[in-house]
Design a protein around this motif. Structure first.
Motif, mmCIF file in Angstrom:
data_model
loop_
_atom_site.group_PDB
_atom_site.id
_atom_site.type_symbol
_atom_site.label_atom_id
_atom_site.label_comp_id
_atom_site.label_asym_id
_atom_site.label_seq_id
_atom_site.Cartn_x
_atom_site.Cartn_y
_atom_site.Cartn_z
ATOM 1 N N VAL A 28 0.837 -1.201 0.000
ATOM 2 C CA VAL A 28 0.000 0.000 0.000
ATOM 3 C C VAL A 28 0.873 1.252 0.000
ATOM 4 C CG1 VAL A 28 -1.668 1.336 1.341
ATOM 5 C CG2 VAL A 28 -1.961 -1.124 1.100
ATOM 6 N N GLN A 29 1.929 1.239 0.820
ATOM 7 C CA GLN A 29 2.793 2.399 0.910
ATOM 8 C C GLN A 29 3.623 2.586 -0.351
ATOM 9 O OE1 GLN A 29 1.139 3.853 3.075
ATOM 10 N NE2 GLN A 29 2.773 4.536 4.405
ATOM 11 N N MET A 30 3.965 1.505 -1.029
ATOM 12 C CA MET A 30 4.646 1.634 -2.311
ATOM 13 C C MET A 30 3.754 2.386 -3.312
ATOM 14 S SD MET A 30 7.683 0.546 -2.484
ATOM 15 C CE MET A 30 8.711 -0.161 -1.195
ATOM 16 N N ALA A 31 2.496 2.055 -3.305
ATOM 17 C CA ALA A 31 1.560 2.759 -4.193
ATOM 18 C C ALA A 31 1.347 4.191 -3.736
ATOM 19 C CB ALA A 31 0.227 2.008 -4.225
ATOM 20 N N ALA A 32 1.433 4.430 -2.425
ATOM 21 C CA ALA A 32 1.147 5.755 -1.870
ATOM 22 C C ALA A 32 2.242 6.771 -2.139
ATOM 23 C CB ALA A 32 0.902 5.641 -0.360
ATOM 24 N N GLY A 33 3.350 6.373 -2.734
ATOM 25 C CA GLY A 33 4.436 7.307 -2.999
ATOM 26 C C GLY A 33 4.308 8.036 -4.317
ATOM 27 N N SER A 34 3.104 8.104 -4.864
ATOM 28 C CA SER A 34 2.911 8.716 -6.191
ATOM 29 C C SER A 34 3.284 10.190 -6.212
ATOM 30 C CB SER A 34 1.455 8.547 -6.630
ATOM 31 O OG SER A 34 0.570 9.138 -5.689
ATOM 32 N N ALA A 35 3.156 10.883 -5.086
ATOM 33 C CA ALA A 35 3.465 12.319 -5.070
ATOM 34 C C ALA A 35 4.951 12.587 -5.248
ATOM 35 C CB ALA A 35 2.967 12.941 -3.759
ATOM 36 N N TYR A 36 5.792 11.602 -4.948
ATOM 37 C CA TYR A 36 7.236 11.812 -5.029
ATOM 38 C C TYR A 36 7.748 11.804 -6.474
ATOM 39 C CZ TYR A 36 7.678 11.239 0.014
ATOM 40 O OH TYR A 36 7.572 11.405 1.366
ATOM 41 N N VAL A 37 6.951 11.316 -7.400
ATOM 42 C CA VAL A 37 7.441 11.168 -8.778
ATOM 43 C C VAL A 37 6.983 12.316 -9.666
ATOM 44 C CG1 VAL A 37 7.573 8.667 -8.586
ATOM 45 C CG2 VAL A 37 5.467 9.708 -9.409
ATOM 46 N N PHE A 38 6.487 13.380 -9.093
ATOM 47 C CA PHE A 38 6.093 14.541 -9.888
ATOM 48 C C PHE A 38 7.220 15.038 -10.795
ATOM 49 C CE2 PHE A 38 5.749 19.236 -10.231
ATOM 50 C CZ PHE A 38 4.626 19.301 -11.035
ATOM 51 N N PRO A 39 8.496 15.082 -10.322
ATOM 52 C CA PRO A 39 9.568 15.525 -11.233
ATOM 53 C C PRO A 39 9.746 14.648 -12.460
ATOM 54 C CG PRO A 39 10.318 15.620 -8.945
ATOM 55 C CD PRO A 39 9.005 14.893 -8.939
ATOM 56 N N LEU A 40 9.268 13.399 -12.431
ATOM 57 C CA LEU A 40 9.466 12.505 -13.573
ATOM 58 C C LEU A 40 8.535 12.837 -14.745
ATOM 59 C CD1 LEU A 40 9.922 9.025 -11.820
ATOM 60 C CD2 LEU A 40 11.697 10.582 -12.688
ATOM 61 N N TYR A 41 7.378 13.455 -14.458
ATOM 62 C CA TYR A 41 6.462 13.774 -15.547
ATOM 63 C C TYR A 41 6.130 15.262 -15.647
ATOM 64 C CZ TYR A 41 2.886 13.556 -11.844
ATOM 65 O OH TYR A 41 2.173 13.753 -10.699
ATOM 66 N N SER A 42 6.659 16.082 -14.736
ATOM 67 C CA SER A 42 6.370 17.520 -14.783
ATOM 68 C C SER A 42 6.916 18.150 -16.061
ATOM 69 C CB SER A 42 6.949 18.216 -13.558
ATOM 70 O OG SER A 42 8.361 18.045 -13.500
ATOM 71 N N GLY A 154 8.955 4.728 5.891
ATOM 72 C CA GLY A 154 10.168 4.478 5.121
ATOM 73 C C GLY A 154 9.871 3.883 3.760
ATOM 74 N N TYR A 155 8.910 2.969 3.712
ATOM 75 C CA TYR A 155 8.549 2.367 2.437
ATOM 76 C C TYR A 155 7.883 3.385 1.505
ATOM 77 C CZ TYR A 155 9.813 -2.489 3.279
ATOM 78 O OH TYR A 155 10.525 -3.645 3.469
ATOM 79 N N VAL A 156 7.213 4.397 2.053
ATOM 80 C CA VAL A 156 6.696 5.465 1.204
ATOM 81 C C VAL A 156 7.847 6.208 0.540
ATOM 82 C CG1 VAL A 156 5.386 7.612 1.153
ATOM 83 C CG2 VAL A 156 4.624 5.760 2.588
ATOM 84 N N ALA A 157 8.897 6.478 1.328
ATOM 85 C CA ALA A 157 10.038 7.206 0.784
ATOM 86 C C ALA A 157 10.749 6.401 -0.299
ATOM 87 C CB ALA A 157 11.008 7.554 1.908
ATOM 88 N N CYS A 401 18.006 8.412 0.789
ATOM 89 C CA CYS A 401 18.413 8.953 2.094
ATOM 90 C C CYS A 401 17.201 9.316 2.946
ATOM 91 C CB CYS A 401 19.310 10.174 1.892
ATOM 92 S SG CYS A 401 20.892 9.788 1.130
ATOM 93 N N ASN A 402 16.121 9.768 2.312
ATOM 94 C CA ASN A 402 14.871 10.012 3.018
ATOM 95 C C ASN A 402 14.356 8.715 3.636
ATOM 96 O OD1 ASN A 402 12.402 11.047 3.889
ATOM 97 N ND2 ASN A 402 11.492 11.036 1.855
ATOM 98 N N PHE A 403 14.437 7.645 2.871
ATOM 99 C CA PHE A 403 14.033 6.328 3.356
ATOM 100 C C PHE A 403 14.900 5.869 4.531
ATOM 101 C CE2 PHE A 403 15.583 1.902 2.806
ATOM 102 C CZ PHE A 403 14.522 1.237 3.381
#
Length: 579
Positions: A28-42, A154-157, A401-403
């Motif tokens: 669930v937390q792996m899926a919840a990290g969608s906000a961190y990938v904004f730089p990949l498609y911005s 941590g898994y979100v990070a 490092c955040n993780f």
């Protein structure tokens, strides 16, 4: 089991269900990290729709608002089962990222404000998914709050690195494919595991050596996953890997993600015999048998157990030494007559709002995370300004490092709070001191320091998250923990708006205009002056946060001396009633 039918077997404390839920929460937390990938498609949004940097920066603010405004799921976490929270989060991902995919592929033409709302809705799925996973597991493991919080967050990070590895390998660096994955993959993952993210009999056997080994195994496997993802991402960026090697690396990543399942599998095949003597620590009216009935989920037994076991009853009016310690610096509106909960008890959200400690924690957290998110949102521009060739490596380094910071923050604070009764916010103070130095390193604008600065900031940023979560639960209980935790997360969009959009965006565009006087709206700024003033202001804010944290730690030190006087999480009043 919780929410099971009438024929379900009884569940013993610390048995298979809590660990199954923790393993499911990883996905669930792996899926919840969608906000961190904004730089990949911005950048794809900028190019496809012709937006300038200011417009992309405001989309970044919408990204942070959606991720962190979770008051609604926080309220509903006490009223609805976790699976329903996951369903709503899945719907948000499908609607939000699906709309972005339609816009970037130019299937539909949409105005800018619609994209802002769509991005906000899409990343708001993170708040729903994170609330369901975190609140459920914090209640399932009430005596290992720091460790559980560090693992789950941590898994979100590390999910940023998972998405980056998938983006570089399986999706061939296609932003449109990534948006489609977010729109369809998040709901699919949640549907597959939502049955297992559920409340169950809390794990209360704190002295169980097997449980300690299980946590250590989970932490080690998560660190191995993080190291592997970082190495795989760097290799993928620097070397041209064949499709076969790419698929092999992706398969290894999936196996590492499945590692937490080894614990419930092992406990199923080789179950431990329950220790009868441990049942004496529970109040007689809340035995484990009373939690295994078919109506367990509807009657919210976890709240009852946590309240009785951790806080005890509030009926006694006798003034003990502990009560005097609690009364010192309580921060309530009315100090003459104390009939409400004391710090360490279960608070309602409104009761917590009138406590000075609640707002002191909010301020300290704002100074650390609010400034850190500024660098995260502008990491690509910061890297390009100092001449970094590949900003994807910077994003991967920050995410790793955040993780690590979240894992270490949860584990180290857990160790010292048990052995030394050291208040967890002490580590927030330490990391903010390091952040002051880090921002000054960023301000130099030296290419040789960008990777060191990013590493230090990622570690400190992660520790802030991992420490804040159990601190909220220890000071104000688990009754309204979901709502209080999500209220603290408002720090992220506030920091993104004030420090990133208003401050960093304004200074960046002003310097870019100075460098390109003949261009109407220049989008590129190079050199240390692009962010230097921003970093100086962030360093000053962290200095203020350090000073506030010193005062905050002095106030709550008696509370931690009370809660951890026995070397584990116990409330003295509950112990008095058991003797």
């Amino acid at each position: 089991m919780a929410g099971g039918g009438g024929g379900a077997g009884k569940v013993k404390a610390g048995s298979r269900p809590p660990w199954v839920g923790l393993a499911a929460a990883v996905w669930v937390q792996m899926a919840a990290g969608s906000a961190y990938v904004f730089p990949l498609y911005s950048h794809a949004i900028k190019e496809a729709l012709g937006y300038n940097q200011k417009a992309i920066t405001m989309l970044g603010v919408a990204n942070d608002i959606g991720e962190n405004v979770g008051l609604v799921p926080g309220v509903l976490a006490n009223r609805l089962p976790p699976w329903f929270i996951l369903v709503v989060g899945s719907a948000c991902a499908l609607l939000g990222f699906g709309t972005l995919w339609l816009a970037v592929t130019k299937t539909l033409v949409m105005p800018y404000w619609v994209l802002c709302i769509a991005l906000c809705i899409g990343t708001n799925s993170s708040a729903w998914l994170g609330t369901a996973a975190l609140v459920t597991n914090m209640r399932n493991f009430p005596l290992s709050r720091g460790t559980v919080a560090g693992l789950i967050k941590g898994y979100v990070a590390v999910s940023a690195a998972v998405y980056t590895e998938t983006f570089n390998g399986m999706l061939q660096n296609s932003p449109t494919n990534l948006l489609l994955l977010l729109a369809l993959g998040i709901p699919t993952a949640c549907v597959l595991v939502m049955y297992f993210v559920r409340p169950c009999t809390p794990s209360l056997d704190e002295d169980n050596a097997a449980e300690h080994s299980h946590f250590i195994f989970t932490q080690i496997s998560s660190v191995v996953l993080g190291v592997y993802l970082m190495v795989a991402t760097i290799l993928g960026d620097t070397l041209k890997l064949s499709d076969t090697i790419t698929y092999i690396l992706f398969g290894i990543m999936i196996l590492l993600l499945l590692a937490p399942l080894a614990i419930p599998i092992k406990m199923t095949l080789y179950p431990n015999k329950p220790k009868r003597e441990k049942t004496s620590t529970l109040s007689p009216s809340y035995s484990t048998d009373s939690l295994s009935g078919p109506d367990q989920e509807n009657s919210e037994p976890l709240l009852g157990v946590t309240s009785t076991y951790v806080t005890g009853a509030n009926d006694s009016d006798e003034a003990t030494d502990v009560d005097l310690l609690l009364a010192e610096g309580e921060g309530a509106v009315n100090l003459k007559k104390r009939r409400g909960p004391r710090r360490g008890d279960d608070f309602t959200f409104l009761e917590a709002l009138v406590k000075a400690d609640f707002w002191l924690l909010f301020i300290v957290y704002f100074c650390g995370v609010g400034t850190g998110v500024t660098v995260l949102n502008n990491l690509a521009q910061v890297g390009m300004a100092v001449g970094a060739d590949d900003t994807t490596i910077l994003l991967c380094l920050f995410g790793f490092c955040n993780f690590v910071g979240r894992i270490l923050g949860g584990s180290i604070s857990e160790y010292f709070v048990r052995s030394r009764m050291l208040p967890r916010p002490f580590w927030m103070m330490c990391t903010q001191i390091i952040m002051v130095i880090t921002f000054l390193l960023f301000a130099t604008g030296l290419h040789s320091l960008i990777y060191v600065s990013t590493t230090l900031l990622g570690l400190c940023y992660g520790v802030q998250f991992a420490v804040m979560i159990p601190t909220v639960s220890e000071l104000f209980g688990l009754k309204d923990f979901g709502l209080m935790y999500n209220f603290m997360l408002l720090v992220n969009p506030l920091g993104a708006f004030f420090f990133s959009a208003l401050l960093a965006g304004y200074i960046y565009d002003k310097e870019a205009a100075r460098q390109h006087p003949g261009v109407l709206e220049p989008s590129t700024c190079l050199g240390p002056d692009c962010f230097r003033l921003t970093f100086y202001i962030c360093a000053f804010v962290c200095c203020c946060g350090t000073l506030v944290s010193v005062f905050f730690i002095a106030r709550i030190k008696p509370v931690y001396q009370m809660l951890y006087a026995s070397g584990s999480f116990r409330h003295p009043r509950s112990q008095q009633q058991l003797h």
